[in-house]
Design a protein around this motif. Structure first.
Motif, mmCIF file in Angstrom:
data_model
loop_
_atom_site.group_PDB
_atom_site.id
_atom_site.type_symbol
_atom_site.label_atom_id
_atom_site.label_comp_id
_atom_site.label_asym_id
_atom_site.label_seq_id
_atom_site.Cartn_x
_atom_site.Cartn_y
_atom_site.Cartn_z
ATOM 1 N N THR A 67 0.865 -1.187 0.000
ATOM 2 C CA THR A 67 0.000 0.000 0.000
ATOM 3 C C THR A 67 0.893 1.226 0.000
ATOM 4 N N THR A 223 -3.201 0.265 -3.418
ATOM 5 C CA THR A 223 -2.843 -1.036 -2.850
ATOM 6 C C THR A 223 -2.694 -2.046 -3.976
ATOM 7 N N THR B 67 -5.704 1.586 5.701
ATOM 8 C CA THR B 67 -5.098 0.275 5.469
ATOM 9 C C THR B 67 -4.542 -0.218 6.788
ATOM 10 N N ASN B 69 -2.546 -3.490 8.678
ATOM 11 C CA ASN B 69 -1.753 -4.712 8.511
ATOM 12 C C ASN B 69 -1.684 -5.446 9.843
ATOM 13 N N SER B 221 -3.906 -8.136 5.673
ATOM 14 C CA SER B 221 -3.966 -6.702 5.386
ATOM 15 C C SER B 221 -5.353 -6.366 4.862
ATOM 16 N N THR B 223 -7.852 -2.965 3.478
ATOM 17 C CA THR B 223 -7.991 -1.555 3.104
ATOM 18 C C THR B 223 -9.472 -1.206 3.028
ATOM 19 N N THR B 272 -14.084 -2.196 0.162
ATOM 20 C CA THR B 272 -13.001 -2.700 1.003
ATOM 21 C C THR B 272 -12.369 -3.940 0.401
ATOM 22 N N GLN B 274 -9.247 -7.120 1.146
ATOM 23 C CA GLN B 274 -8.377 -7.800 2.085
ATOM 24 C C GLN B 274 -7.474 -8.762 1.331
#
Lengths: 280, 280
Positions: A67, A223, B67, B69, B221, B223, B272, B274
């Motif tokens: 990202t 990302t 984001t 992690n 992760s 976002t 979103t 992942q």
């Protein structure tokens, strides 16, 4: 004046990093070869941050997620990349990365770009490709398009539009936001992780196509999820990638872009998302 | 023993943060109310990191991108959130956020979670919704489902499946990875940005549905792009959200998930993504 007799690929020249003044610090230099309007091509900055991680002596495995947040334009001249492994587990490693530049007027270096990177030692597992590559004509049947405006970085990519390129007339007539194109580095270059990260940012702003209006727009955060490992990259080699991008929502100054990048043989190399600022 | 006569919503209790020992440092405490198998629900950790930014005295505007992690499990007990505004522009602000915990065996605090946040002062512009909400029965026509396994956090959400829930039998038969469900906090609570961030992580691992096999899996992760501003959140209130999630690729230990969250009236509140680890 800078002269060079090097035959290195312009991407490799742009990604050159020298060890800096502390572990995980690197120094680089912007290059005209990937210049955009007010700074380097964002995809190149993303690639540079990933390259810093890959060159760190403590790096583990291969990239899985990247990202990048474009906090401010990188200006012409030297910059520092700081790559820090904040957590190393048995088979994954998490990085925080920053690009810093000293202001022309002096003073402390300022952050222009932040990133997080997930590295992992990947193992072969059950796998499934659930996003088939669209049926499109092969690259040889799609004419290469000239750069859509005169900036250097567009000359570093061969683009062969399939559908959904810029409107012929900027007349404000609304349409879909979907673009498909074949693309690769120019000159051709074997694909690696930084090059793939850079290619993920190739698409022009979705709002230009959606509205047939060239409003100011710029990526703020991107990302990339890497589905390809190094073996899949090696299979792709210097071949074309099919890129597909569309927006899901345009709302009060920001739109998102969801995109996929396949190898010519139809392997999904990466999926990628952006949130992009637009004006008006 | 911890007793409480508070009538605060469990999400607000879980998001409680006290000022720490330096600017932008906050201390929090894990709560059983959102406990997952080996740590807090990831969506709660995401919400906590966003809440730290929102409570920082220097915060600008509203969230646009987050984001997170998940570098290591957060363990039971106290934790520190460090939220740093690394770049503030005229109308945008970039943050780097970390969660740290001191190991039980002593020693320096270690990073469990990293995040980046983009805040922006949004202005009303031309807007377009290009991802219509799927036509589904209203929440009242969809039966609430009991938690799919006995963990606390699942009791903090009311879930009304529309389609694509867990396989009835774990028989390894492959199918699509698409899930749609109505959802909201339980008890109902007016939607805000942290609550929306938490809801973005509600979906069970796509690989469970895709394969009808409950292999170990965990988000690494995530976002979230916030399309909603505070006015759209206020319109949503404590109503249901329609969540839709699917995977694009499962490859050598990681799959991605792309998801959308609409308000009941069909406004796209957030998109979103992942990347999720899975075994075997």
């Amino acid at each position: 004046m800078q002269t060079s007799t090097s035959t290195a690929h312009p991407l490799d020249e742009a990604l050159a990093l020298a060890p800096g003044d502390a572990p995980g610090h690197f120094t680089g230099q912007t290059t005209q070869a990937y210049w955009n309007m007010v700074g380097p091509y964002g995809g190149l900055t993303a690639a540079t941050m990933l390259a810093a991680v890959l060159r760190h002596p403590d790096v583990l495995g291969e990239p899985v997620a990247l990202t990048v947040n474009f906090a401010a334009a990188v200006t012409e001249g030297p910059f520092t990349v700081e790559a820090t492994p904040v957590r190393t587990n048995r088979s994954t490693q998490h990085w925080v990365v920053s690009v810093l530049q000293s202001p022309a007027e002096g003073g402390a270096p300022q952050v222009t770009t932040t990133a997080t990177v997930l590295m992992a030692e990947r193992r072969e597992t059950w796998s499934a490709a659930d996003t088939p590559m669209p049926q499109v004509p092969p690259p040889a049947d799609c004419e290469p398009a000239p750069p859509i405006f005169p900036v250097q970085w567009l000359r570093r990519y061969e683009m062969r539009p399939v559908r959904g390129m810029l409107p012929q007339e900027w007349d404000g007539s609304e349409r879909d936001s979907l673009t498909q194109l074949w693309m690769r580095d120019a000159p051709a270059r074997a694909l690696d992780f930084p090059a793939l990260a850079a290619l993920a940012d190739v698409f022009f702003p979705r709002v230009w196509r959606r509205r047939a209006l060239r409003v100011p727009a710029g990526t703020v955060s991107m990302t990339v999820y890497f589905h390809a490992g190094s073996e899949m990259l090696a299979r792709t080699g210097s071949g074309y990638l099919l890129g597909q991008a569309r927006a899901q929502e345009f709302r009060n100054g920001f739109f998102d872009q969801a995109a996929q990048l396949w190898s010519e043989s139809g392997e999904l190399l990466a999926t990628t998302h952006q949130i992009v600022y637009y004006k008006e």
